[in-house]
Design an enzyme around this catalytic site. Structure first.
Site, PDB file in Angstrom:
ATOM      1  N   GLY A  13       0.819  -1.212   0.000  1.00 48.98           N
ATOM      2  CA  GLY A  13       0.000   0.000   0.000  1.00 48.98           C
ATOM      3  C   GLY A  13       0.850   1.258   0.000  1.00 48.98           C
ATOM      4  O   GLY A  13       0.478   2.264   0.600  1.00 48.98           O
ATOM      5  N   ARG A  15       1.430   3.506  -2.139  1.00 47.77           N
ATOM      6  CA  ARG A  15       0.958   4.702  -2.831  1.00 47.77           C
ATOM      7  C   ARG A  15      -0.047   5.475  -1.983  1.00 47.77           C
ATOM      8  O   ARG A  15      -0.372   6.623  -2.279  1.00 47.77           O
ATOM      9  CB  ARG A  15       0.280   4.320  -4.170  1.00 47.77           C
ATOM     10  CG  ARG A  15       1.190   3.630  -5.161  1.00 47.77           C
ATOM     11  CD  ARG A  15       2.289   4.542  -5.670  1.00 47.77           C
ATOM     12  NE  ARG A  15       1.739   5.736  -6.313  1.00 47.77           N
ATOM     13  CZ  ARG A  15       1.329   5.811  -7.573  1.00 47.77           C
ATOM     14  NH1 ARG A  15       1.414   4.740  -8.339  1.00 47.77           N
ATOM     15  NH2 ARG A  15       0.847   6.928  -8.071  1.00 47.77           N
ATOM     16  N   GLY A  16      -0.559   4.863  -0.935  1.00 48.14           N
ATOM     17  CA  GLY A  16      -1.564   5.513  -0.097  1.00 48.14           C
ATOM     18  C   GLY A  16      -0.931   6.525   0.839  1.00 48.14           C
ATOM     19  O   GLY A  16       0.306   6.625   0.946  1.00 48.14           O
ATOM     20  N   TYR A 138     -16.052  -1.933   7.110  1.00 48.62           N
ATOM     21  CA  TYR A 138     -14.604  -1.727   7.206  1.00 48.62           C
ATOM     22  C   TYR A 138     -14.107  -2.241   8.566  1.00 48.62           C
ATOM     23  O   TYR A 138     -13.088  -2.933   8.657  1.00 48.62           O
ATOM     24  CB  TYR A 138     -14.325  -0.239   7.051  1.00 48.62           C
ATOM     25  CG  TYR A 138     -12.892   0.171   7.154  1.00 48.62           C
ATOM     26  CD1 TYR A 138     -12.018  -0.034   6.100  1.00 48.62           C
ATOM     27  CD2 TYR A 138     -12.413   0.803   8.303  1.00 48.62           C
ATOM     28  CE1 TYR A 138     -10.698   0.377   6.187  1.00 48.62           C
ATOM     29  CE2 TYR A 138     -11.103   1.209   8.395  1.00 48.62           C
ATOM     30  CZ  TYR A 138     -10.243   0.996   7.337  1.00 48.62           C
ATOM     31  OH  TYR A 138      -8.935   1.392   7.425  1.00 48.62           O
ATOM     32  N   LYS A 142     -11.282  -5.087   9.517  1.00 54.24           N
ATOM     33  CA  LYS A 142     -10.082  -4.771  10.299  1.00 54.24           C
ATOM     34  C   LYS A 142      -9.992  -5.629  11.562  1.00 54.24           C
ATOM     35  O   LYS A 142      -8.900  -6.043  11.962  1.00 54.24           O
ATOM     36  CB  LYS A 142     -10.068  -3.275  10.656  1.00 54.24           C
ATOM     37  CG  LYS A 142      -9.761  -2.388   9.466  1.00 54.24           C
ATOM     38  CD  LYS A 142      -8.331  -2.600   9.017  1.00 54.24           C
ATOM     39  CE  LYS A 142      -7.961  -1.777   7.811  1.00 54.24           C
ATOM     40  NZ  LYS A 142      -6.590  -2.041   7.342  1.00 54.24           N
ATOM     41  N   THR A 166      -5.594   6.539  15.049  1.00 54.41           N
ATOM     42  CA  THR A 166      -6.783   7.381  15.110  1.00 54.41           C
ATOM     43  C   THR A 166      -7.006   8.025  13.731  1.00 54.41           C
ATOM     44  O   THR A 166      -6.315   7.683  12.770  1.00 54.41           O
ATOM     45  CB  THR A 166      -6.579   8.444  16.217  1.00 54.41           C
ATOM     46  OG1 THR A 166      -7.819   9.054  16.498  1.00 54.41           O
ATOM     47  CG2 THR A 166      -5.556   9.502  15.801  1.00 54.41           C
ATOM     48  N   ASN A 167      -7.941   8.966  13.595  1.00 54.16           N
ATOM     49  CA  ASN A 167      -8.169   9.616  12.288  1.00 54.16           C
ATOM     50  C   ASN A 167      -6.883  10.303  11.829  1.00 54.16           C
ATOM     51  O   ASN A 167      -6.312  11.111  12.564  1.00 54.16           O
ATOM     52  CB  ASN A 167      -9.282  10.664  12.392  1.00 54.16           C
ATOM     53  CG  ASN A 167     -10.666  10.025  12.456  1.00 54.16           C
ATOM     54  OD1 ASN A 167     -10.832   8.958  13.039  1.00 54.16           O
ATOM     55  ND2 ASN A 167     -11.645  10.659  11.856  1.00 54.16           N
ATOM     56  N   ARG A 189     -13.124  21.929   0.085  1.00 54.02           N
ATOM     57  CA  ARG A 189     -14.355  22.724   0.008  1.00 54.02           C
ATOM     58  C   ARG A 189     -14.115  24.185   0.387  1.00 54.02           C
ATOM     59  O   ARG A 189     -14.608  25.097  -0.253  1.00 54.02           O
ATOM     60  CB  ARG A 189     -15.433  22.092   0.897  1.00 54.02           C
ATOM     61  CG  ARG A 189     -16.839  22.400   0.385  1.00 54.02           C
ATOM     62  CD  ARG A 189     -17.884  21.588   1.119  1.00 54.02           C
ATOM     63  NE  ARG A 189     -17.665  20.169   0.956  1.00 54.02           N
ATOM     64  CZ  ARG A 189     -17.900  19.259   1.922  1.00 54.02           C
ATOM     65  NH1 ARG A 189     -18.365  19.630   3.104  1.00 54.02           N
ATOM     66  NH2 ARG A 189     -17.688  17.987   1.694  1.00 54.02           N
TER      67      ARG A 189
HETATM   68  P1  GDP Z   1     -15.234   9.031  10.617  1.00 50.52           P
HETATM   69  O1  GDP Z   1     -14.336   9.454  11.732  1.00 50.52           O
HETATM   70  O2  GDP Z   1     -15.127   7.592  10.275  1.00 50.52           O
HETATM   71  O3  GDP Z   1     -16.668   9.457  10.892  1.00 50.52           O
HETATM   72  O4  GDP Z   1     -14.685   9.742   9.308  1.00 50.52           O
HETATM   73  P2  GDP Z   1     -14.921  11.094   8.495  1.00 50.52           P
HETATM   74  O5  GDP Z   1     -13.604  11.779   8.418  1.00 50.52           O
HETATM   75  O6  GDP Z   1     -15.562  10.736   7.191  1.00 50.52           O
HETATM   76  O7  GDP Z   1     -15.962  12.013   9.314  1.00 50.52           O
HETATM   77  C1  GDP Z   1     -15.640  12.643  10.518  1.00 50.52           C
HETATM   78  C2  GDP Z   1     -16.732  13.587  10.934  1.00 50.52           C
HETATM   79  O8  GDP Z   1     -16.674  14.755  10.089  1.00 50.52           O
HETATM   80  C3  GDP Z   1     -18.165  13.055  10.811  1.00 50.52           C
HETATM   81  O9  GDP Z   1     -18.916  13.521  11.922  1.00 50.52           O
HETATM   82  C4  GDP Z   1     -18.661  13.708   9.534  1.00 50.52           C
HETATM   83  O10 GDP Z   1     -20.075  13.843   9.505  1.00 50.52           O
HETATM   84  C5  GDP Z   1     -17.978  15.071   9.624  1.00 50.52           C
HETATM   85  N1  GDP Z   1     -17.877  15.790   8.336  1.00 50.52           N
HETATM   86  C6  GDP Z   1     -18.218  17.099   8.156  1.00 50.52           C
HETATM   87  N2  GDP Z   1     -18.065  17.443   6.878  1.00 50.52           N
HETATM   88  C7  GDP Z   1     -17.567  16.350   6.234  1.00 50.52           C
HETATM   89  C8  GDP Z   1     -17.187  16.108   4.877  1.00 50.52           C
HETATM   90  O11 GDP Z   1     -17.283  16.948   4.015  1.00 50.52           O
HETATM   91  N3  GDP Z   1     -16.701  14.865   4.581  1.00 50.52           N
HETATM   92  C9  GDP Z   1     -16.578  13.892   5.540  1.00 50.52           C
HETATM   93  N4  GDP Z   1     -16.076  12.705   5.193  1.00 50.52           N
HETATM   94  N5  GDP Z   1     -16.964  14.094   6.827  1.00 50.52           N
HETATM   95  C10 GDP Z   1     -17.435  15.303   7.172  1.00 50.52           C
END
Ligand code: GDP
Length: 310
Positions: A13, A15-16, A138, A142, A166-167, A189
């Site tokens: 992985g 390239r990720g 997912y 995992k 984490t994220n 955005r």
């Molecule tokens: P998660 O941690 O698995 O929920 O991954 P995400 O990064 O997709 O979302 C994190 C939080 O950000 C969630 O509460 C989404 O509803 C919020 N969120 C707000 N705007 C956006 C957007 O434009 N894209 C995504 N992916 N999440 C968003």
């Protein structure tokens, strides 16, 4: 202590966002990094993976390949997230075992924990309650990967370890408007809104959920630390240590991008899990701590995004 020096280290992985950060970090270690493009090896195809391992025999494997996506993508393409991830894990972990790999690091995610796990989430929360439905496909894949590594350890004594980041955010992220995670989505955005002089930017959900964000270069550093210093069956969380509400996070992105308009929340979009802060005391007690503060990391990521515009 496991010495990576002179080892053949396969990063699946590469390239990720995660894999490429790990390859960058391995560049500071005196080892041989092996990678293979997706066009030459599809990790979901068992016999191709076996042939590749037979020919290349890596000493160390980092499994950073996965089908990943944000809350929307997970919700609408459950088969891809479950089936592709299961086959990649099974093929890579089993081939690693069969071809004498001495150390394997499997990367999971903190979405494996129950939706209402006690915060901050300790590793012991795994499998104590129902998952968040928007990403359970997912998550199940995992969890199966973690169990597979633990099974090889139990049955054969393999030094296979699993870490739960984490994220994550950082260079190389997927900036797709719908399929991306929140950091990349909002960077795009807000940037586009600034260019078009839009009055408002829409943020999904209520803005109330809280998320912890870790820069991918910190994650890569933690992965190398674990490869060198950890070999137990228990999973290890990798996180920053504090979280932020999505609403406040959106304001931070607006500030970095220099968007002057309003932020509005689209309540018809899912919030996902209310909070997902991990307990990092296991990793911290081993001696590792993160470095890159959120604002600084986001500024670097915005520069990376601008570089992708070409
Ligand atoms: P998660 O941690 O698995 O929920 O991954 P995400 O990064 O997709 O979302 C994190 C939080 O950000 C969630 O509460 C989404 O509803 C919020 N969120 C707000 N705007 C956006 C957007 O434009 N894209 C995504 N992916 N999440 C968003």
């Amino acid at each position: 202590m496991f010495d990576l020096k002179h080892r053949r280290v396969f990063v699946a992985g590469h390239r990720g966002m995660v894999g490429s950060a790990i390859v960058r970090r391995l560049g500071t270690v005196d080892c041989q990094v092996l990678t293979v493009p997706r066009s030459s090896l599809d990790l979901t195809r068992q016999s191709d993976v076996e042939d590749w391992f037979q020919a290349n025999k890596p000493d160390v494997v980092v499994l950073a390949a996965a089908k990943v996506g944000g809350i929307h993508a997970n919700n609408v393409r459950p088969v891809d997230f479950l089936a592709d991830n299961l086959s990649m894990e099974l093929n890579v972990v089993r081939s690693s075992f069969e071809h004498g790999c001495k150390k394997l690091l499997f990367l999971g995610s903190t979405c494996i924990y129950p939706k209402f796990a006690k915060q901050p989430i300790a590793e012991s929360e795994l499998l104590t309650g129902p998952l968040e439905p928007t990403n359970e496909w997912y998550a199940i894949a995992k969890i199966a990967g973690i169990k597979l590594c633990q099974a090889f350890r139990k049955q054969y004594g393999s030094h296979f370890i699993s870490a739960m980041p984490t994220n994550l955010y950082g260079p190389g992220d997927n900036y797709h408007p719908e399929d991306s995670h929140v950091v990349a989505a909002l960077i795009r955005r807000f940037h586009e809104a600034k260019l078009s002089n839009a009055e408002e930017v829409v943020v999904w959900g209520t803005g109330m959920p809280r998320r912890e964000f870790l820069h991918v270069d910190d994650l890569a550093d933690a992965c190398i630390f674990l490869l060198e210093n950890y070999s137990e069956g228990e999973i290890v969380n990798i996180g920053w240590g504090s979280d932020i509400a999505i609403g406040e996070f959106a304001e931070l992105i607006a500030d970095i991008v220099n968007f002057q308009g309003r932020i509005v929340f689209d309540h018809s979009r899912p919030d996902g899990t209310p909070r997902k802060l991990v307990d990092t005391s296991r990793l911290n007690s081993l001696g590792w701590h993160p470095n890159i503060k959120l604002r600084k990391g986001l500024e670097l990521t915005y520069q990376d995004f601008l570089g992708t515009l070409g």
